[in-house]
Enzyme design. Structure first.
Site, mmCIF file in Angstrom:
data_model
loop_
_atom_site.group_PDB
_atom_site.id
_atom_site.type_symbol
_atom_site.label_atom_id
_atom_site.label_comp_id
_atom_site.label_asym_id
_atom_site.label_seq_id
_atom_site.Cartn_x
_atom_site.Cartn_y
_atom_site.Cartn_z
ATOM 1 N N ARG A 194 0.879 -1.178 0.000
ATOM 2 C CA ARG A 194 0.000 0.000 0.000
ATOM 3 C C ARG A 194 0.914 1.224 0.000
ATOM 4 O O ARG A 194 1.481 1.605 1.033
ATOM 5 C CB ARG A 194 -0.882 -0.029 1.255
ATOM 6 C CG ARG A 194 -1.784 1.178 1.416
ATOM 7 C CD ARG A 194 -3.047 1.068 0.594
ATOM 8 N NE ARG A 194 -4.003 2.118 0.949
ATOM 9 C CZ ARG A 194 -5.174 2.288 0.366
ATOM 10 N NH1 ARG A 194 -5.555 1.482 -0.614
ATOM 11 N NH2 ARG A 194 -5.969 3.243 0.749
ATOM 12 N N GLN A 213 -19.790 8.730 8.598
ATOM 13 C CA GLN A 213 -20.478 8.936 9.872
ATOM 14 C C GLN A 213 -20.491 7.702 10.769
ATOM 15 O O GLN A 213 -20.260 7.809 11.962
ATOM 16 C CB GLN A 213 -21.906 9.348 9.549
ATOM 17 C CG GLN A 213 -22.415 10.478 10.382
ATOM 18 C CD GLN A 213 -23.747 10.954 9.843
ATOM 19 O OE1 GLN A 213 -23.838 11.402 8.697
ATOM 20 N NE2 GLN A 213 -24.791 10.848 10.639
HETATM 21 FE FE1 SF4 Z 1 -19.937 4.774 3.356
HETATM 22 FE FE2 SF4 Z 1 -21.076 6.359 5.185
HETATM 23 FE FE3 SF4 Z 1 -21.441 3.727 5.216
HETATM 24 FE FE4 SF4 Z 1 -19.083 4.722 5.885
HETATM 25 S S1 SF4 Z 1 -21.008 5.035 6.966
HETATM 26 S S2 SF4 Z 1 -19.455 2.973 4.553
HETATM 27 S S3 SF4 Z 1 -18.938 6.397 4.459
HETATM 28 S S4 SF4 Z 1 -22.125 5.141 3.654
#
Ligand code: SF4
Length: 697
Positions: free
Chosen positions: A245, A370
């Site tokens: 990576r 989030q």
């Molecule tokens: Fe994607 Fe938001 Fe789910 Fe994280 S919480 S995987 S950023 S949709």
């Protein structure tokens, strides 16, 4: 050492019935078979590494096995695990990491590898050392780094510089971890060398200030990571490819120069690395790299630059969230593979749906961070899940078991909570009708979709619409059923959302004046908004509103890009012109603007608003609205915030009138904003929708 039969993991579930007929010839580049070292892969969509916060000493291994095997069933060509520390001081933020060399952790890793193998998948173990991003309180020792330079993220926890005599031994730790991973049943390993972790820190002049042959020049700075790569390749052996990576762009001051990155990539290839997996940006970089503000595939160009000189496959990542975008990345020649991490949180069957002609049913990651990154990186850290898929990381608990007795269920409200509830109920075989009072589904999602950078929520709405249709859920728009009507159902779920809080005249004199509007009317375009706007409220909704109102300047983003490219506008002028149409002021009683916004996104949004000239006032006492604006007291000084339009974004109230009429008369559940208003929180709403859908008997 390898346990081909695993040890007690649940069988791999299949979220969708297989054998959906002949797959159409969609995504021709994605569906090509590929190869990384000795490893044959059936197509080009990999699942990238994610630390889930479920690892470490207290790991629930069944839960992890289920998480990974769901992604195998969902078609990931190769899965890279979350980082596994090669030494105790290399454990990452939060401390909940697996460690090589710790017996219980290795047992867990062996079970995970066996479960993936049994499910027919391929899995690479990511070898990880956090370097100066480790925290002494969590690893029980001072973090280590090339030089004693503290990170901006933990400035009071400086690392100690590794001694020259320690480095060969540390390289052997990586090598031993690779051999161990192979023996535990992993198909491949990946060296984590980007995002500002230890190996990356050696390459960057900002963090490697050594003069002892392990720094001092580009060659000196890459000496340790190249040694690690070479020893890891040798220890892993020919049947266990080593991916690296690599940081394609550090995006920090004093980061690795591009020519050093190119030379380093070549040295990695000489050391026997099988693929270059391109990471972007350190955790402390002042540039958004994975959030909603980042356009889709924005960084594929960096992978393309590396691929132009590469002799091994190159893997592109960051904001590649749909198969269409992934196909374009591969077809354009930017990369050989796409690594999608969060998209597999949002939808375990991301790859399978794409390759079986069901891309329209993918639950797309909206890049909100989030429920994943913000939780894992928060203090205290919490396990990752997903805003659009609350089952992520809790697959067994959220299994939509078939209802023993199908019931007629009315879901009132077509916002995120109601949509998810109706979807889960439909998946369980209930007879579901979703009533929505407006002319379209979506509720608060429709507001969010209009905010710049949040257009991804249109995908969420597209997903729910497709799912409800496929599951036979009836949708009635502009429908507001009466209590008497609802009492005839076997069960009712009230998901009628929120309405904006409007302060009383006694609380905010002048609130009834004609130039005062509530935020939903502004988002929906139901009111004309003037040039000067005062927003009462400084939470997430108010910030979104300010972003929205400063986006709609006189020129489109495309026109601005054109004008900037040809020098008609200077680069800074472009942003000023974008926001020139409106002068917006955000006001908040509290001391911080948007305190509940996520750790990984708040800084970027507030930075954008500042660049657009949005004024942010905190510690505000409101005296009242006048014809000319809002009279306030800030820091003991009275002032008039001039405004042609005053927008109320100062909270919500539950829209729950039906509750009192229905309680005790019909089996009733109240969810989402109708249960508890507050800061708009789609993650909570969708999770409550899922839970209610599972709870109906
Ligand atoms: Fe994607 Fe938001 Fe789910 Fe994280 S919480 S995987 S950023 S949709």
């Amino acid at each position: 050492m390898r346990d081909a039969n695993g040890g007690g993991e649940p069988p791999p579930p299949h979220s969708e019935p297989s054998g959906a007929g002949m797959p159409p010839a969609e995504f021709p580049h994605l569906r090509q078979a590929g190869r990384i070292g000795s490893l044959d892969l059936p197509h080009r969509l990999m699942m990238g590494s994610m630390h889930l916060g479920l690892e470490g000493p207290g790991a629930d291994v069944d839960r992890l096995c289920r998480f990974y095997t769901d992604r195998v069933a969902g078609g990931a060509a190769l899965i890279v695990t979350g980082g596994i520390a090669v030494s105790p001081e290399g454990a990452g933020e939060g401390g909940a990491y697996f460690h090589f060399g710790r017996g219980k952790d290795e047992d867990a890793l062996e079970r995970i590898a066996a479960a993936v193998r049994r499910a027919g998948g391929r899995v690479a173990a990511q070898l990880f050392h956090a370097g100066r991003y480790a925290r002494s309180a969590e690893i029980g020792a001072q973090p280590v780094a090339p030089s004693a330079v503290a990170s901006r993220l933990n400035p009071r926890d400086p690392p100690r510089a590794l001694g020259a005599d320690e480095l060969p031994a540390l390289a052997e730790r990586f090598a031993a971890a690779a051999a161990r991973a192979r023996d535990l049943g992993f198909h491949a390993v990946e060296l984590m060398g980007s995002e500002g972790y230890l190996l990356n820190e050696f390459l960057a002049p900002a963090t490697n200030r050594r003069e002892d042959g392990w720094g001092g020049s580009a060659e000196g700075r890459r000496r340790f990571p190249v040694l690690v790569a070479r020893r890891t390749v040798e220890a892993a052996g020919p049947g266990c490819p080593v991916l690296y990576r690599i940081s394609g762009a550090d995006l920090v001051e004093g980061g690795t120069p591009w020519e050093d990155t190119l030379a380093f990539a070549a040295a990695l290839e000489d050391a026997g690395i099988a693929a270059l997996d391109v990471g972007i940006g350190w955790h402390e970089a002042p540039v958004p790299t994975v959030g909603m503000l980042v356009p889709r595939a924005a960084f594929a160009a960096v992978a393309a630059r590396l691929r132009a000189a590469a002799r091994v496959p190159v893997i592109a990542a960051n904001r590649i969230n749909t198969p269409e975008v992934a196909e374009r990345v591969i077809a354009s020649g930017a990369a050989d593979f796409v690594s999608a991490a969060r998209p597999f949180l949002a939808d375990p069957a991301f790859a399978r749906k794409a390759l079986e002609g069901r891309a329209h049913r993918i639950n797309v990651c909206v890049a909100c961070n989030q429920a994943c990154l913000d939780r894992v990186l928060g203090r205290p850290p919490r396990p990752a899940s997903c805003l659009v898929n609350p089952a992520a990381g809790r697959e067994a608990a959220f299994e939509p078991a078939r209802a023993a007795t199908p019931r007629r269920v009315a879901v009132v409200g077509g916002g995120p909570a109601g949509l998810e509830c109706a979807r889960v109920l439909g998946a369980r075989g209930h007879d579901v009708t979703l009533f929505e009072g407006e002319g379209a589904l979506g509720g608060q999602l429709r507001h969010a979709m209009r905010v710049p950078g949040k257009g991804e929520f249109a995908e969420t709405l597209r997903y729910f619409t497709a799912e409800l249709a496929a599951l036979g859920v009836r949708v009635e728009l502009r429908a507001r059923p009466e209590p008497a009507e609802l009492r005839a159902w076997d069960a009712v779920v009230l998901a009628s959302g929120v309405r904006p809080r409007v302060p009383a005249e006694t609380e905010l004199p002048g609130v009834g004046l004609p130039h005062v509007a509530a935020y939903p009317d502004v988002f929906a375009g139901r009111v004309a908004v003037g040039e000067r706007v005062a927003i009462i409220g400084g939470g997430g909704v108010a910030c979104d509103l300010a972003h929205f109102l400063t986006e709609s300047g006189p020129a489109s983003p495309e026109a601005l890009a054109f004008l900037t490219e040809y020098g008609v506008l200077p680069p800074d002028g472009a942003l000023r012109a974008l926001g020139a149409r409106r002068q917006v002021t955000l006001m908040r009683r509290g001391e911080r603007i948007a305190p509940l916004l996520g750790l990984t996104t708040r800084w970027a949004l507030l930075g954008t608003l500042r660049r657009r000239g949005v004024r942010m006032l905190t510690g505000v006492r409101y005296l009242g609205v006048t014809g000319g604006g809002v009279r306030v007291v800030v820091e003991d000084r009275e002032e008039l915030v001039p405004a042609d339009t005053v927008v109320l974004a100062c909270g919500q109230e539950p829209r729950d009138e039906l509750r009192a009429d229905l309680e005790g008369t019909v089996p009733l559940r109240v969810i989402g904003g109708a249960r508890a208003a507050g800061e708009l929180d789609a993650a909570r709403a969708i999770a409550e929708g899922a839970e209610a859908g599972l709870a109906v008997g």
